[in-house]
Design an enzyme around this catalytic site. Structure first.
Site, PDB file in Angstrom:
ATOM      1  N   ASP A  95      65.575 107.827  19.306  1.00 30.83           N
ATOM      2  CA  ASP A  95      64.003 107.825  19.299  1.00 30.83           C
ATOM      3  C   ASP A  95      63.866 106.304  19.386  1.00 30.83           C
ATOM      4  OD1 ASP A  95      63.491 110.433  19.040  1.00 30.83           O
ATOM      5  OD2 ASP A  95      63.496 110.329  16.837  1.00 30.83           O
ATOM      6  N   HIS A 127      75.647  82.454  32.881  1.00 36.68           N
ATOM      7  CA  HIS A 127      74.856  83.343  32.275  1.00 36.68           C
ATOM      8  C   HIS A 127      75.308  83.726  30.701  1.00 36.68           C
ATOM      9  CE1 HIS A 127      72.935  84.734  36.167  1.00 36.68           C
ATOM     10  NE2 HIS A 127      72.384  83.438  35.799  1.00 36.68           N
ATOM     11  N   ASP A 163      69.506  77.189  26.843  1.00 38.13           N
ATOM     12  CA  ASP A 163      68.576  77.609  27.912  1.00 38.13           C
ATOM     13  C   ASP A 163      67.837  78.703  27.058  1.00 38.13           C
ATOM     14  OD1 ASP A 163      66.982  78.421  30.203  1.00 38.13           O
ATOM     15  OD2 ASP A 163      68.775  78.412  31.469  1.00 38.13           O
ATOM     16  N   ASP A 202      60.713  78.186  30.445  1.00 37.36           N
ATOM     17  CA  ASP A 202      62.109  78.222  30.659  1.00 37.36           C
ATOM     18  C   ASP A 202      62.692  76.666  30.659  1.00 37.36           C
ATOM     19  OD1 ASP A 202      64.503  78.710  31.822  1.00 37.36           O
ATOM     20  OD2 ASP A 202      64.081  79.234  33.753  1.00 37.36           O
ATOM     21  N   HIS A 210      74.357  76.160  41.288  1.00 34.12           N
ATOM     22  CA  HIS A 210      73.223  77.008  41.415  1.00 34.12           C
ATOM     23  C   HIS A 210      72.132  75.889  42.207  1.00 34.12           C
ATOM     24  CE1 HIS A 210      71.406  74.537  37.936  1.00 34.12           C
ATOM     25  NE2 HIS A 210      72.395  74.917  37.402  1.00 34.12           N
ATOM     26  N   HIS A 219      63.214  77.545  40.847  1.00 29.96           N
ATOM     27  CA  HIS A 219      62.575  78.642  40.977  1.00 29.96           C
ATOM     28  C   HIS A 219      61.029  78.624  40.723  1.00 29.96           C
ATOM     29  CE1 HIS A 219      63.052  79.898  36.645  1.00 29.96           C
ATOM     30  NE2 HIS A 219      64.223  79.527  36.712  1.00 29.96           N
ATOM     31  N   HIS A 237      61.631  84.183  36.739  1.00 28.16           N
ATOM     32  CA  HIS A 237      61.862  84.048  38.009  1.00 28.16           C
ATOM     33  C   HIS A 237      60.698  84.650  38.809  1.00 28.16           C
ATOM     34  CE1 HIS A 237      66.382  83.613  37.255  1.00 28.16           C
ATOM     35  NE2 HIS A 237      65.607  82.536  36.801  1.00 28.16           N
ATOM     36  N   GLU A 286      65.807  72.123  37.407  1.00 31.04           N
ATOM     37  CA  GLU A 286      67.015  72.297  36.515  1.00 31.04           C
ATOM     38  C   GLU A 286      68.310  71.891  37.001  1.00 31.04           C
ATOM     39  OE1 GLU A 286      67.700  76.488  35.693  1.00 31.04           O
ATOM     40  OE2 GLU A 286      65.890  76.984  36.599  1.00 31.04           O
ATOM     41  N   TYR A 288      78.865  71.383  35.686  1.00 29.42           N
ATOM     42  CA  TYR A 288      79.723  72.012  34.856  1.00 29.42           C
ATOM     43  C   TYR A 288      81.277  71.739  35.305  1.00 29.42           C
ATOM     44  CZ  TYR A 288      75.080  74.234  34.999  1.00 29.42           C
ATOM     45  OH  TYR A 288      73.824  74.232  34.816  1.00 29.42           O
ATOM     46  N   ARG A 343      73.069  71.170  31.602  1.00 29.59           N
ATOM     47  CA  ARG A 343      71.947  71.119  32.343  1.00 29.59           C
ATOM     48  C   ARG A 343      70.861  70.699  31.776  1.00 29.59           C
ATOM     49  NH1 ARG A 343      72.815  76.202  33.123  1.00 29.59           N
ATOM     50  NH2 ARG A 343      71.636  77.501  31.587  1.00 29.59           N
ATOM     51  N   GLU A 402      66.612  71.105  31.974  1.00 28.54           N
ATOM     52  CA  GLU A 402      65.678  72.018  32.744  1.00 28.54           C
ATOM     53  C   GLU A 402      64.030  71.972  32.132  1.00 28.54           C
ATOM     54  OE1 GLU A 402      66.115  76.353  32.543  1.00 28.54           O
ATOM     55  OE2 GLU A 402      64.890  76.666  34.375  1.00 28.54           O
TER      56      GLU A 402
HETATM   57  N1  GLY Z   1      66.902  80.826  32.355  1.00 24.42           N
HETATM   58  C1  GLY Z   1      66.782  81.469  33.622  1.00 24.42           C
HETATM   59  C2  GLY Z   1      66.965  80.343  34.402  1.00 24.42           C
HETATM   60  O1  GLY Z   1      67.091  78.934  34.056  1.00 24.42           O
HETATM   61  O2  GLY Z   1      66.746  80.563  35.722  1.00 24.42           O
HETATM   62 MN    MN Z   2      65.237  78.306  35.141  1.00 24.30          MN
HETATM   63 MN    MN Z   3      66.605  78.377  32.131  1.00 20.07          MN
END
Ligand code: GLY
Ligand code: MN
Ligand code: MN
Length: 446
Positions: free
Chosen positions: A36, A239, A256, A267, A350, A354, A361, A393, A397, A414, A416
């Site tokens: 539920d 991720h 992150d 973000d 990456h 974005h 995103h 960002e 790595y 990273r 960002e």
């Molecule tokens: N936290 C998701 C990204 O950095 O795109």
């Molecule tokens: Mn991001």
């Molecule tokens: Mn992020």
């Protein structure tokens, strides 16, 4: 009343500019998690953008014709349900509170929609994005077509309403910017709190709890996405989520995480030493990532293209990789050759940015429509304009490998931030999160 009515009017004007019609924008469905228990409800971003209304089971209908109309369908008031689940506006309450021209119970959709679609030149909705709506549209169109012999015509054109809405959402208005700044400020404070709290021996989930506490105590409804708290080598898993690994002496922590505030995302990523002091190899790579982010941020300005910050970041990262021996200078030659060769993707896999807005995103085309293609299948990158919002960002790595200097093994970094494009450049709205080596080390001493 914020900008919702103005946005509806603008969308109607854009629909009228290409012939007019009727638009249908539903909110999201409630989704069951188990037995539920539902997943926490989150309204649809397009729907909210045009209404500010957060109840489930609701649909906006916009009529872009001679007499423009904004209509809301929503749940009826129902004392029994309100005792269990809480207040509902009901159609009349919602109509006046949210400024619609008319409102109906959601149960009246099947009766009202064929009337609204009769003789309308076009239907606009999110094509193929909601199976239930697709089926409803089919039945409504069927109901209109059955009246053909009485001279009623069904919409002859079908448009994806998201195309118009994505373009509108790409440019943030003043209310959106205010919400985004608040979201970013709360998240920046949460990052500082996590740094102050961290020390070797704690677990990733204990650090995550500090972030969530800070988000919530400032009124954020939820994190904008699942928080990443990655200790040591976990930072190299892009991720990764907050798990139960222990923060170790001599290792870094990558966080992150960003909250959602008034339906707008933030973000932010920060990377810091668990014990409060960067080691030499950590600092060396950190300074490279920071310098690349600085270069990328300098490229976020009107007139530049979406990809310019990425290209600027990559040049600085690759130079740093050559200087530190992550990439082999002798093999790769000049910086330009090393950038072109693409081997750097082993350490930076990456993109740098974005769009960000209601969705972390966020929606919006990344390529310009209608410009000459620079290569087959490749439209030029979007030109940055004031009001756009994007992340910056870059990262490095390093997974262990025989050809990689051992002192850098398992370091993942990273950095960002969230940028709003202004008339003259950009405003970094997440800058309260400590970022330089000196700021991080001093924050962690207190
Ligand atoms: N936290 C998701 C990204 O950095 O795109
Ligand atoms: Mn991001
Ligand atoms: Mn992020």
């Amino acid at each position: 009343m914020k900008s919702y009515a103005a946005r509806r009017a603008k969308l109607i004007a854009r629909m009228r500019a290409d012939g007019g019609g009727v638009a249908i924008i539903p909110t999201s469905h409630e989704v069951m998690r188990n037995s539920d228990a539902d997943y926490p409800y989150r309204h649809d971003s397009y729907f909210y953008y045009l209404s500010g209304f957060t109840e489930p089971e609701a649909v906006i209908v916009l009529v872009a014709g001679e007499t423009p109309q904004a209509i809301l369908f929503c749940r009826e008031k129902e004392l029994e349900r309100e005792i269990w689940d809480g207040f509902r506006y009901g159609p009349e309450g919602a109509r006046s509170a949210f400024g619609f021209d008319a409102a109906f119970p959601i149960s009246a959709l099947d009766i009202e929609m064929p009337k609204l679609l009769a003789d309308s030149p076009a239907l606009y909705y999110g094509l193929g994005s909601d199976a239930k709506l697709d089926a409803q549209v089919q039945s409504w169109l069927g109901a209109v077509r059955r009246q053909a012999r009485s001279g009623v015509s069904a919409p002859a054109r079908l448009h994806d309403i998201h195309v118009l809405l994505n373009e509108m959402r790409l440019f943030k208005d003043a209310d959106e910017m205010a919400s985004m700044k608040r979201a970013a400020a709360i998240s920046a404070e949460a990052h500082a709190r996590a740094m102050r709290f961290s020390r070797p021996g704690l677990t990733e989930y204990q650090v995550e709890a500090e972030l969530l506490h800070e988000f919530r105590r400032h009124g954020s409804d939820a994190p904008a996405y699942t928080s990443i708290v990655a200790a040591g080598t976990n930072a190299c898993v892009l991720h990764y989520r907050a798990g139960s690994a222990v923060l170790k002496e001599g290792e870094l922590v990558l966080i992150d995480a960003g909250c959602e505030f008034e339906s707008y995302a933030s973000d932010i990523t920060r990377t810091y030493p668990a014990n409060g002091t960067f080691s030499e190899p950590q600092r060396t790579l950190y300074e490279i990532v920071l310098a690349s982010q600085t270069a990328a941020i300098a490229a976020v300005k009107p007139g530049n293209r979406f990809n310019d910050p990425h290209d600027a970041a990559v040049r600085v990262l690759v130079q740093g990789m050559l200087d530190t021996g992550l990439l082999d200078k002798n093999k790769l030659g000049s910086l330009d050759d090393a950038v072109a060769n693409g081997d750097y993707r082993r350490f930076y896999m990456h993109r740098t940015s974005h769009w960000i807005g209601m969705d972390v995103h966020d929606v919006g085309d990344y390529r310009e429509a209608g410009e000459a293609k620079s290569a087959p299948h490749e439209k030029p990158w979007r030109i940055l304009r004031p009001g756009m919002a994007l992340t910056v960002e870059p990262g490095i790595y390093v997974r262990p490998a025989p050809d990689v200097p051992e002192q850098y093994w398992n370091i993942g970094i990273r950095i960002e931030d969230d940028a709003l494009v202004t008339e003259s450049g950009c405003e970094i709205i997440s800058s309260d999160a400590p970022k330089t080596v000196a700021d991080i080390e001093s924050t962690m001493r207190h």
